[in-house]
Design a protein around this motif. Sequence first.
Motif, PDB file in Angstrom:
ATOM      1  N   ALA A   1       0.792  -1.046   0.022  1.00  0.00           N
ATOM      2  CA  ALA A   1       0.006  -0.180   0.020  1.00  0.00           C
ATOM      3  C   ALA A   1       1.203   1.357   0.158  1.00  0.00           C
ATOM      4  O   ALA A   1       0.789   2.401   0.780  1.00  0.00           O
ATOM      5  N   ASN A   2       1.407   1.504  -0.683  1.00  0.00           N
ATOM      6  CA  ASN A   2       2.584   2.743  -0.900  1.00  0.00           C
ATOM      7  C   ASN A   2       3.039   2.432  -2.428  1.00  0.00           C
ATOM      8  O   ASN A   2       2.634   1.788  -3.070  1.00  0.00           O
ATOM      9  N   ARG A   3       3.977   3.630  -2.834  1.00  0.00           N
ATOM     10  CA  ARG A   3       5.023   3.918  -4.073  1.00  0.00           C
ATOM     11  C   ARG A   3       5.957   4.212  -3.706  1.00  0.00           C
ATOM     12  O   ARG A   3       7.012   3.833  -2.477  1.00  0.00           O
TER      13      ARG A   3
ATOM     14  N   LEU B   1      -4.510   7.051   0.287  1.00  0.00           N
ATOM     15  CA  LEU B   1      -4.924   6.904   1.468  1.00  0.00           C
ATOM     16  C   LEU B   1      -6.464   6.526   1.421  1.00  0.00           C
ATOM     17  O   LEU B   1      -7.391   7.165   2.344  1.00  0.00           O
ATOM     18  N   CYS B   2      -6.903   5.975   0.893  1.00  0.00           N
ATOM     19  CA  CYS B   2      -8.245   5.460   0.306  1.00  0.00           C
ATOM     20  C   CYS B   2      -8.430   4.066   0.837  1.00  0.00           C
ATOM     21  O   CYS B   2      -7.969   3.152   0.349  1.00  0.00           O
ATOM     22  N   ILE B   3      -8.355   4.353   2.536  1.00  0.00           N
ATOM     23  CA  ILE B   3      -8.534   2.385   2.910  1.00  0.00           C
ATOM     24  C   ILE B   3      -9.566   1.530   2.523  1.00  0.00           C
ATOM     25  O   ILE B   3      -9.271   0.696   2.123  1.00  0.00           O
ATOM     26  N   ASP B   4     -10.383   1.725   2.017  1.00  0.00           N
ATOM     27  CA  ASP B   4     -11.723   1.168   1.540  1.00  0.00           C
ATOM     28  C   ASP B   4     -10.808   0.524   0.070  1.00  0.00           C
ATOM     29  O   ASP B   4     -11.355  -0.615  -0.094  1.00  0.00           O
ATOM     30  N   ALA B   5     -10.345   1.597  -0.506  1.00  0.00           N
ATOM     31  CA  ALA B   5      -9.919   0.814  -1.954  1.00  0.00           C
ATOM     32  C   ALA B   5      -8.701   0.040  -2.230  1.00  0.00           C
ATOM     33  O   ALA B   5      -8.655  -0.890  -3.000  1.00  0.00           O
ATOM     34  N   ILE B   6      -8.064   1.172  -1.048  1.00  0.00           N
ATOM     35  CA  ILE B   6      -6.284  -0.786  -0.634  1.00  0.00           C
ATOM     36  C   ILE B   6      -7.235  -1.701  -0.446  1.00  0.00           C
ATOM     37  O   ILE B   6      -7.555  -3.332  -0.327  1.00  0.00           O
TER      38      ILE B   6
ATOM     39  N   VAL C   1       1.242  -7.700  -5.034  1.00  0.00           N
ATOM     40  CA  VAL C   1      -0.054  -6.687  -5.777  1.00  0.00           C
ATOM     41  C   VAL C   1       0.481  -5.379  -5.411  1.00  0.00           C
ATOM     42  O   VAL C   1       0.691  -4.571  -4.395  1.00  0.00           O
ATOM     43  N   VAL C   2       0.726  -4.564  -5.914  1.00  0.00           N
ATOM     44  CA  VAL C   2       1.326  -3.093  -6.029  1.00  0.00           C
ATOM     45  C   VAL C   2      -0.557  -2.436  -6.421  1.00  0.00           C
ATOM     46  O   VAL C   2      -0.993  -2.023  -7.261  1.00  0.00           O
ATOM     47  N   VAL C   3      -0.475  -2.185  -5.163  1.00  0.00           N
ATOM     48  CA  VAL C   3      -1.804  -0.390  -5.602  1.00  0.00           C
ATOM     49  C   VAL C   3      -1.348   0.470  -6.092  1.00  0.00           C
ATOM     50  O   VAL C   3      -0.335   1.440  -5.747  1.00  0.00           O
ATOM     51  N   HIS C   4      -1.937   0.837  -7.188  1.00  0.00           N
ATOM     52  CA  HIS C   4      -1.368   2.551  -7.914  1.00  0.00           C
ATOM     53  C   HIS C   4      -2.329   3.740  -7.885  1.00  0.00           C
ATOM     54  O   HIS C   4      -3.125   3.504  -8.296  1.00  0.00           O
ATOM     55  N   SER C   5      -2.100   4.809  -8.433  1.00  0.00           N
ATOM     56  CA  SER C   5      -3.173   5.914  -8.851  1.00  0.00           C
ATOM     57  C   SER C   5      -2.672   5.955 -10.305  1.00  0.00           C
ATOM     58  O   SER C   5      -1.860   5.405 -10.977  1.00  0.00           O
TER      59      SER C   5
END
Length: 465
Positions: A12-14, A65-70, A33-37
């Motif tokens: 949960a970072n970049r 910063l969106c907990i639900d999306a993560i 898994v990488v989350v990204h904008s």
Amino acid sequence: MKNPGIKKLLIANRGEIAVRIIRAARDLGIATVVVHSDADTESRAVQMADETVNIGPPQAAKSYLCIDAILRAAKETGADAVHPGYGFLAENADFADAVAAAGLLFVGPDGDTIRLMGDKAAARSEAKKANVPTVPGSDGVIEDMEAAAKIAEKIGFPVMIKAAAGGGGRGIRVAHDADQFRELAPQASSEAAATFGDGGVYIEKVIERARHIEVQILGDGENVVHFFERECSLQRRRQKVWEEAPSVALDDRVRDELYRSAVALAKAVYYKGAGTIEYLYDDETGNFYFIEMNTRIQVEHPVTEMICGFDLVAEMILIAGGTKMRVTQETIRRTGHAIEVRLNAEDPANNFMPFPGIVGNLLTPDGPGVRFDHMLYPGYAVPPFYDSLLGKLIVWAEDRDRALLRLKRALDELHIDGLPTTAPLFQALLESEELKQSAVHTRWLEPWLENNLDLIKQKGAQTHE
């Protein structure tokens, strides 16, 4: 290292810390898994990860910063653990709680620990209970400004007004007399409320020529070990720019006391994961004082890894997966000296103005004792929405003098075309006799910058020849 049972880790970072965590996970045989904008679609971490999920627009509030999306991304990909890195949600107790409530493992301490140690006033109280020295100051959050002004007068000016929920140098003011205190305290509270959602502030005595010393700890909820200290006294606007391990300012007696106090505090809160206990060290008296605990991996963790030979990120993943502490204090050894400099997309000759842009030709240093943790590649467009950190250049050598020479060599080898960086600052600093002698403190750098702007400009011009 043994796989701790975690099969898929969501990061949960970049940026460079996401790259760093991917590498540690792969060394453990764990999928990532990488989350990204939207702004990070072409980032290096996205290119490296096994799976990626776009979680929103460039604005951090709508993505990182969106907990639900993560948490949705974790569910969609079948991840069973989350690593927060540093920054963003790394020290957000509600996030740690939400991860656990979703049936996932959080790579770090639990929400209650983050909440306790993230409140700096509460952390001071906890430190006192563990007999850890604290900077003279208020016993907690100040409620009445007039009463607080009297406390400040009793402590003795100058005093620092600090955000209880703060970090990164935000929500801080320095008052030199009672009138200034009454003026600045509400400002600090307002900035704290706007930045952290909590306007609570407390007071600390200002130590005029302090060094910033921190102890790296690792805990599994029961056992705690330390990995010695780092010195982070070179700071601009209370932001670290250069870190070293070990500190040359400390003798063995002070070191032993520092280590004992850090371990005692971490044990008192049943700490789990990697964390850092931060202190101010008074060169004149030889006394040290607890200031805060960072309940996460820190930007400067590589200097500790270089002198100790441990992968701290991998260790915290193992612990999160249920593995008990694999090391004892006796098995942790310190060798040589390491230095880290933070390379930002900023122009140090132009008041450190951020300069996002496209990376052109890229030549990175290597060879004995050199490590470059970064997120760069030729053609990468550095986005303007986030912290300007591009990477960290870390060197190791047998002693500090050789480490300084190796840092000079590594900086000379580094070329990042397309945008200015802070590399010329470090090239100029390497010519400072005071720095060579480590005759520095937390207020040393800013006057030095004012007096050496021409040298920094000269180094920058040479870099772009």
